[in-house]
Design a protein around this motif. Structure first.
Motif, PDB file in Angstrom:
ATOM      1  N   MET A   1       0.852  -1.197   0.000  1.00  0.00           N
ATOM      2  CA  MET A   1       0.000   0.000   0.000  1.00  0.00           C
ATOM      3  C   MET A   1       0.883   1.241   0.000  1.00  0.00           C
ATOM      4  N   PHE A   2       0.769   2.045  -1.040  1.00  0.00           N
ATOM      5  CA  PHE A   2       1.665   3.181  -1.214  1.00  0.00           C
ATOM      6  C   PHE A   2       0.841   4.409  -1.565  1.00  0.00           C
ATOM      7  N   PRO A   3       0.887   5.494  -0.771  1.00  0.00           N
ATOM      8  CA  PRO A   3       0.091   6.681  -1.094  1.00  0.00           C
ATOM      9  C   PRO A   3       0.633   7.387  -2.332  1.00  0.00           C
ATOM     10  N   ILE A   4      -0.258   7.862  -3.184  1.00  0.00           N
ATOM     11  CA  ILE A   4       0.170   8.568  -4.379  1.00  0.00           C
ATOM     12  C   ILE A   4      -0.334  10.010  -4.423  1.00  0.00           C
ATOM     13  N   TYR A 141      -0.483  15.680  10.291  1.00  0.00           N
ATOM     14  CA  TYR A 141      -1.570  15.566   9.312  1.00  0.00           C
ATOM     15  C   TYR A 141      -2.699  14.710   9.880  1.00  0.00           C
ATOM     16  N   LEU A 142      -2.346  13.620  10.539  1.00  0.00           N
ATOM     17  CA  LEU A 142      -3.354  12.743  11.121  1.00  0.00           C
ATOM     18  C   LEU A 142      -4.200  13.487  12.149  1.00  0.00           C
ATOM     19  N   LEU A 143      -3.562  14.315  12.961  1.00  0.00           N
ATOM     20  CA  LEU A 143      -4.300  15.041  13.993  1.00  0.00           C
ATOM     21  C   LEU A 143      -5.264  16.056  13.387  1.00  0.00           C
ATOM     22  N   MET A 144      -4.841  16.743  12.335  1.00  0.00           N
ATOM     23  CA  MET A 144      -5.663  17.811  11.778  1.00  0.00           C
ATOM     24  C   MET A 144      -6.689  17.328  10.763  1.00  0.00           C
ATOM     25  N   PHE A 145      -6.358  16.281  10.013  1.00  0.00           N
ATOM     26  CA  PHE A 145      -7.244  15.833   8.933  1.00  0.00           C
ATOM     27  C   PHE A 145      -7.433  14.313   8.965  1.00  0.00           C
ATOM     28  N   PRO A 146      -7.985  13.758  10.032  1.00  0.00           N
ATOM     29  CA  PRO A 146      -8.056  12.290  10.140  1.00  0.00           C
ATOM     30  C   PRO A 146      -8.902  11.631   9.054  1.00  0.00           C
ATOM     31  N   ARG A 147      -9.851  12.355   8.477  1.00  0.00           N
ATOM     32  CA  ARG A 147     -10.706  11.745   7.467  1.00  0.00           C
ATOM     33  C   ARG A 147     -10.510  12.355   6.082  1.00  0.00           C
ATOM     34  N   ALA A 148      -9.378  13.028   5.887  1.00  0.00           N
ATOM     35  CA  ALA A 148      -9.025  13.444   4.536  1.00  0.00           C
ATOM     36  C   ALA A 148      -8.842  12.198   3.680  1.00  0.00           C
ATOM     37  N   ARG A 149      -9.154  12.293   2.402  1.00  0.00           N
ATOM     38  CA  ARG A 149      -9.097  11.124   1.542  1.00  0.00           C
ATOM     39  C   ARG A 149      -7.712  10.988   0.905  1.00  0.00           C
ATOM     40  N   ILE A 150      -7.175   9.779   0.960  1.00  0.00           N
ATOM     41  CA  ILE A 150      -5.858   9.465   0.418  1.00  0.00           C
ATOM     42  C   ILE A 150      -6.018   8.381  -0.645  1.00  0.00           C
ATOM     43  N   ASP A 151      -5.430   8.581  -1.810  1.00  0.00           N
ATOM     44  CA  ASP A 151      -5.397   7.547  -2.835  1.00  0.00           C
ATOM     45  C   ASP A 151      -4.139   6.715  -2.631  1.00  0.00           C
ATOM     46  N   VAL A 152      -4.313   5.406  -2.472  1.00  0.00           N
ATOM     47  CA  VAL A 152      -3.171   4.519  -2.260  1.00  0.00           C
ATOM     48  C   VAL A 152      -3.102   3.502  -3.398  1.00  0.00           C
ATOM     49  N   TRP A 168      -6.794   8.467   8.487  1.00  0.00           N
ATOM     50  CA  TRP A 168      -6.556   7.766   9.748  1.00  0.00           C
ATOM     51  C   TRP A 168      -6.228   6.304   9.513  1.00  0.00           C
ATOM     52  N   LEU A 169      -6.819   5.708   8.494  1.00  0.00           N
ATOM     53  CA  LEU A 169      -6.562   4.297   8.226  1.00  0.00           C
ATOM     54  C   LEU A 169      -5.177   4.113   7.606  1.00  0.00           C
ATOM     55  N   MET A 170      -4.860   4.910   6.604  1.00  0.00           N
ATOM     56  CA  MET A 170      -3.561   4.778   5.945  1.00  0.00           C
ATOM     57  C   MET A 170      -2.417   5.073   6.909  1.00  0.00           C
ATOM     58  N   LEU A 171      -2.520   6.187   7.641  1.00  0.00           N
ATOM     59  CA  LEU A 171      -1.449   6.576   8.556  1.00  0.00           C
ATOM     60  C   LEU A 171      -1.398   5.673   9.786  1.00  0.00           C
ATOM     61  N   GLY A 172      -2.563   5.194  10.217  1.00  0.00           N
ATOM     62  CA  GLY A 172      -2.588   4.262  11.345  1.00  0.00           C
ATOM     63  C   GLY A 172      -1.897   2.952  11.004  1.00  0.00           C
ATOM     64  N   ILE A 173      -2.157   2.432   9.807  1.00  0.00           N
ATOM     65  CA  ILE A 173      -1.484   1.211   9.368  1.00  0.00           C
ATOM     66  C   ILE A 173       0.017   1.434   9.274  1.00  0.00           C
ATOM     67  N   TRP A 174       0.398   2.562   8.700  1.00  0.00           N
ATOM     68  CA  TRP A 174       1.829   2.872   8.554  1.00  0.00           C
ATOM     69  C   TRP A 174       2.520   2.922   9.918  1.00  0.00           C
ATOM     70  N   TRP A 280     -19.742  11.519   1.624  1.00  0.00           N
ATOM     71  CA  TRP A 280     -18.707  10.511   1.912  1.00  0.00           C
ATOM     72  C   TRP A 280     -18.681  10.277   3.412  1.00  0.00           C
ATOM     73  N   THR A 281     -18.676   9.018   3.834  1.00  0.00           N
ATOM     74  CA  THR A 281     -18.696   8.711   5.259  1.00  0.00           C
ATOM     75  C   THR A 281     -17.587   7.750   5.600  1.00  0.00           C
ATOM     76  N   GLY A 282     -17.419   7.523   6.874  1.00  0.00           N
ATOM     77  CA  GLY A 282     -16.399   6.578   7.351  1.00  0.00           C
ATOM     78  C   GLY A 282     -15.349   7.306   8.147  1.00  0.00           C
ATOM     79  N   GLY A 283     -14.594   6.573   8.934  1.00  0.00           N
ATOM     80  CA  GLY A 283     -13.513   7.163   9.699  1.00  0.00           C
ATOM     81  C   GLY A 283     -13.826   7.150  11.177  1.00  0.00           C
ATOM     82  N   ARG A 284     -12.994   7.824  11.927  1.00  0.00           N
ATOM     83  CA  ARG A 284     -13.181   7.872  13.372  1.00  0.00           C
ATOM     84  C   ARG A 284     -12.921   9.291  13.841  1.00  0.00           C
ATOM     85  N   ASP A 285     -12.971   9.453  15.161  1.00  0.00           N
ATOM     86  CA  ASP A 285     -12.727  10.722  15.823  1.00  0.00           C
ATOM     87  C   ASP A 285     -13.741  11.753  15.366  1.00  0.00           C
TER      88      ASP A 285
END
Length: 285
Positions: A1-4, A141-152, A168-174, A280-285
């Motif tokens: 999984m690699f963010p682009i 970035y995680l603290l300020m934008f936990p549900r920003a969308r990332i293309d991986v 939050w999912l991408m950075l949490g896994i990392w 768009w839904t999903g995420g935490r916090d």
């Protein structure tokens, strides 16, 4: 999984982010192509400018805490780090300002070096890379934008797909991978400095906390739903006339109309109408 890329445009021109990318690249080109043919010369260069924990704790060549942040061990090391900085750095610079972001970046890098030193203070293995400082950017970035969308980009054997997931999912896994790998590997054996990554990430979270609290803390998340507090970007595929090659372009959309575009085959072609959109839904916090 690699963010682009992310779907989080910045309102401020990220001059410091661009300058850091250029500086890291110029420094790398100044030594690696000419020294990579000789392992002895390359190691001698790293011995002088890279961070060696056993020497740093004795007060020897303490300047390497800073210089090591601008060195890299190879092309992929450099490219990967600069891609992460390009994706996440502009948004933190947008929030902190140019000087504030530069100080944040350097402080995260210093904290990352401290994390690696604490993990193995007697190590004589040189440490190089901007990864720790960039990990701090990712933590902020995680603290300020936990549900920003990332293309991986996900590659499984011959299957190559792009998925859109929340930050939050991408950075949490990392971050989880850094902890698992750090606990399982022999620190004295060299390799990836996982504890520097983890230390930088935690430092980024802590350093960004005052900004987060000034904006309301949890109330800031409640007002933005953890998403960027401005219009996000959508990436869609279009086919130019007289060509079968798809082009990717980006357009802005309001947050209430955001939805992942992981399945690019669902994007309407010219002349077709889009169906109804849902938030768009999903995420935490």
């Amino acid at each position: 999984m690699f963010p682009i890329r992310d779907h989080n445009p910045s309102d401020r021109t990220p001059f410091v982010t661009w300058a850091l990318i250029v500086l890291n690249t110029v420094v790398f080109l100044s030594y690696f192509p000419s020294l990579s043919g000789s392992e002895r010369l390359l190691l001698a260069f790293y011995d002088q400018w890279a961070l060696v924990p056993a020497e740093t704790v004795k007060g020897i060549d303490t300047y390497t805490i800073l210089t090591s942040m601008f060195l890299h061990g190879g092309w992929m090391h450099l490219i990967g780090n600069m891609l992460f900085l390009f994706i996440f750095g502009d948004n933190l610079e947008d929030r902190l300002g140019h000087l504030g972001f530069l100080l944040f970046y350097l402080a995260s890098g210093l904290a990352a070096a401290a994390g690696q030193i604490l993990a193995d203070p007697v190590s004589s293995v040189p440490m190089v890379g901007a990864s720790g400082a960039i990990a701090g950017v990712m933590g902020g970035y995680l603290l300020m934008f936990p549900r920003a969308r990332i293309d991986v980009l996900v590659i499984i054997v011959f299957l190559i797909r792009i998925f859109t997931i929340p930050a939050w999912l991408m950075l949490g896994i990392w971050f989880g991978l850094q902890l698992v790998n750090g606990l399982s590997m022999d620190v004295a054996g060299g390799g990836v400095a996982y504890w520097a990554h983890a230390g930088g990430f935690v430092a980024g979270l802590v350093l960004m906390l005052p900004v987060f609290l000034r904006r309301g803390g949890p109330a800031y998340w409640a007002s933005t739903h953890g998403k960027p507090p401005h219009e996000e970007v959508e990436y869609v595929v279009s086919r130019p006339r007289r060509s079968s090659i798809p082009r990717v372009r980006r357009v802005r959309s309001t947050r209430t109309a955001d939805r992942p575009l992981a399945d690019l085959s669902r994007v309407p072609r010219t002349g077709q109408r889009r169906g109804p959109r849902t938030p768009w839904t999903g995420g935490r916090d």
